[in-house]
Motif scaffolding. Structure first.
Motif, PDB file in Angstrom:
ATOM      1  N   VAL A 139      -4.448   1.903  -1.546  1.00 37.92           N
ATOM      2  CA  VAL A 139      -4.198   3.241  -1.017  1.00 37.92           C
ATOM      3  C   VAL A 139      -4.715   3.251   0.413  1.00 37.92           C
ATOM      4  O   VAL A 139      -5.880   2.922   0.654  1.00 37.92           O
ATOM      5  N   LEU A 140      -3.874   3.625   1.357  1.00 35.19           N
ATOM      6  CA  LEU A 140      -4.259   3.715   2.762  1.00 35.19           C
ATOM      7  C   LEU A 140      -4.274   5.178   3.165  1.00 35.19           C
ATOM      8  O   LEU A 140      -3.304   5.907   2.937  1.00 35.19           O
ATOM      9  N   HIS A 182      -9.222  -2.307 -11.667  1.00 32.74           N
ATOM     10  CA  HIS A 182      -7.765  -2.498 -11.743  1.00 32.74           C
ATOM     11  C   HIS A 182      -7.231  -3.329 -10.574  1.00 32.74           C
ATOM     12  O   HIS A 182      -6.040  -3.330 -10.306  1.00 32.74           O
ATOM     13  N   TYR A 183      -8.133  -4.009  -9.875  1.00 34.83           N
ATOM     14  CA  TYR A 183      -7.767  -4.923  -8.777  1.00 34.83           C
ATOM     15  C   TYR A 183      -6.988  -4.205  -7.670  1.00 34.83           C
ATOM     16  O   TYR A 183      -6.001  -4.710  -7.148  1.00 34.83           O
ATOM     17  N   ALA A 184      -7.445  -3.019  -7.323  1.00 34.44           N
ATOM     18  CA  ALA A 184      -6.820  -2.229  -6.264  1.00 34.44           C
ATOM     19  C   ALA A 184      -7.912  -1.784  -5.289  1.00 34.44           C
ATOM     20  O   ALA A 184      -9.097  -1.936  -5.559  1.00 34.44           O
ATOM     21  N   PHE A 185      -7.499  -1.211  -4.155  1.00 34.61           N
ATOM     22  CA  PHE A 185      -8.476  -0.847  -3.125  1.00 34.61           C
ATOM     23  C   PHE A 185      -8.055   0.423  -2.399  1.00 34.61           C
ATOM     24  O   PHE A 185      -6.927   0.885  -2.505  1.00 34.61           O
ATOM     25  N   ILE A 186      -9.006   0.958  -1.637  1.00 32.51           N
ATOM     26  CA  ILE A 186      -8.769   2.067  -0.710  1.00 32.51           C
ATOM     27  C   ILE A 186      -9.101   1.550   0.682  1.00 32.51           C
ATOM     28  O   ILE A 186     -10.132   0.894   0.876  1.00 32.51           O
ATOM     29  N   VAL A 220       0.841  -1.197   0.000  1.00 31.78           N
ATOM     30  CA  VAL A 220       0.000   0.000   0.000  1.00 31.78           C
ATOM     31  C   VAL A 220       0.876   1.247   0.000  1.00 31.78           C
ATOM     32  O   VAL A 220       2.040   1.217   0.399  1.00 31.78           O
ATOM     33  N   THR A 221       0.279   2.317  -0.475  1.00 33.88           N
ATOM     34  CA  THR A 221       0.893   3.625  -0.357  1.00 33.88           C
ATOM     35  C   THR A 221      -0.007   4.466   0.540  1.00 33.88           C
ATOM     36  O   THR A 221      -1.201   4.201   0.634  1.00 33.88           O
ATOM     37  N   THR A 222       0.573   5.444   1.213  1.00 40.87           N
ATOM     38  CA  THR A 222      -0.226   6.264   2.129  1.00 40.87           C
ATOM     39  C   THR A 222      -0.539   7.617   1.495  1.00 40.87           C
ATOM     40  O   THR A 222       0.277   8.187   0.774  1.00 40.87           O
ATOM     41  N   VAL A 223      -1.750   8.085   1.796  1.00 38.40           N
ATOM     42  CA  VAL A 223      -2.205   9.391   1.318  1.00 38.40           C
ATOM     43  C   VAL A 223      -2.734  10.160   2.522  1.00 38.40           C
ATOM     44  O   VAL A 223      -3.516   9.632   3.305  1.00 38.40           O
ATOM     45  N   THR A 280      -2.621  10.707  -8.109  1.00 34.82           N
ATOM     46  CA  THR A 280      -1.370  10.020  -8.426  1.00 34.82           C
ATOM     47  C   THR A 280      -1.277   8.688  -7.693  1.00 34.82           C
ATOM     48  O   THR A 280      -0.867   7.680  -8.273  1.00 34.82           O
ATOM     49  N   ALA A 281      -1.655   8.670  -6.421  1.00 33.95           N
ATOM     50  CA  ALA A 281      -1.625   7.423  -5.652  1.00 33.95           C
ATOM     51  C   ALA A 281      -2.546   6.385  -6.284  1.00 33.95           C
ATOM     52  O   ALA A 281      -2.183   5.203  -6.381  1.00 33.95           O
TER      53      ALA A 281
END
Length: 118
Positions: free
Chosen positions: A74-75, A99-103, A9-12, A61-62
């Motif tokens: 995205v966390l 796109h197989y991603a999550f928040i 994960v990346t942080t926002v 961007t994230a």
């Protein structure tokens, strides 16, 4: 996701009034690690925008990083880090799902959100 592969994960952070962005990113790290996620080295911080459009360019961007496969999710601290309208938020969720991603959101403790100045 492939079984056994670690989630990245990346942080926002939305650095509104009274928010220490660095401390908030630091707070998100252990939260992610407690869930078995790896925190990507790149982190994103948006500041309040002036004018009628309340954009979140760093959040955008994230999400692009997640949709491109650099990270799985995205966390962030709460819904405030995302676009202000429900329609825009839903569009991001649908796009990330395709796109197989999550928040994911930080679950605040009982004493209130720890990322704001007291």
């Amino acid at each position: 996701m492939k079984p056994g592969r670690r989630i990245r994960v990346t942080t926002v952070v939305f650095a509104g009034p009274g928010v220490d962005a660095g401390a908030t990113h630091t707070l998100l790290g252990p939260y992610a690690r407690d869930r078995g996620w790896d925190v990507h080295r790149e982190r994103f911080t948006d500041e309040p925008s002036r004018g009628p459009l309340r954009t979140r360019p760093q959040f955008n961007t994230a999400c692009r990083r997640a949709g491109s496969g650099f990270v799985d999710g995205v966390l962030t601290t709460d819904r405030g880090a995302m676009p202000s309208t429900d329609e825009a938020y839903e569009a991001y969720l649908r796009w990330l799902h395709r796109h197989y991603a999550f928040i994911a959101f930080l679950q605040a403790g009982l004493r209130g959100p720890p990322w704001t100045a007291r």
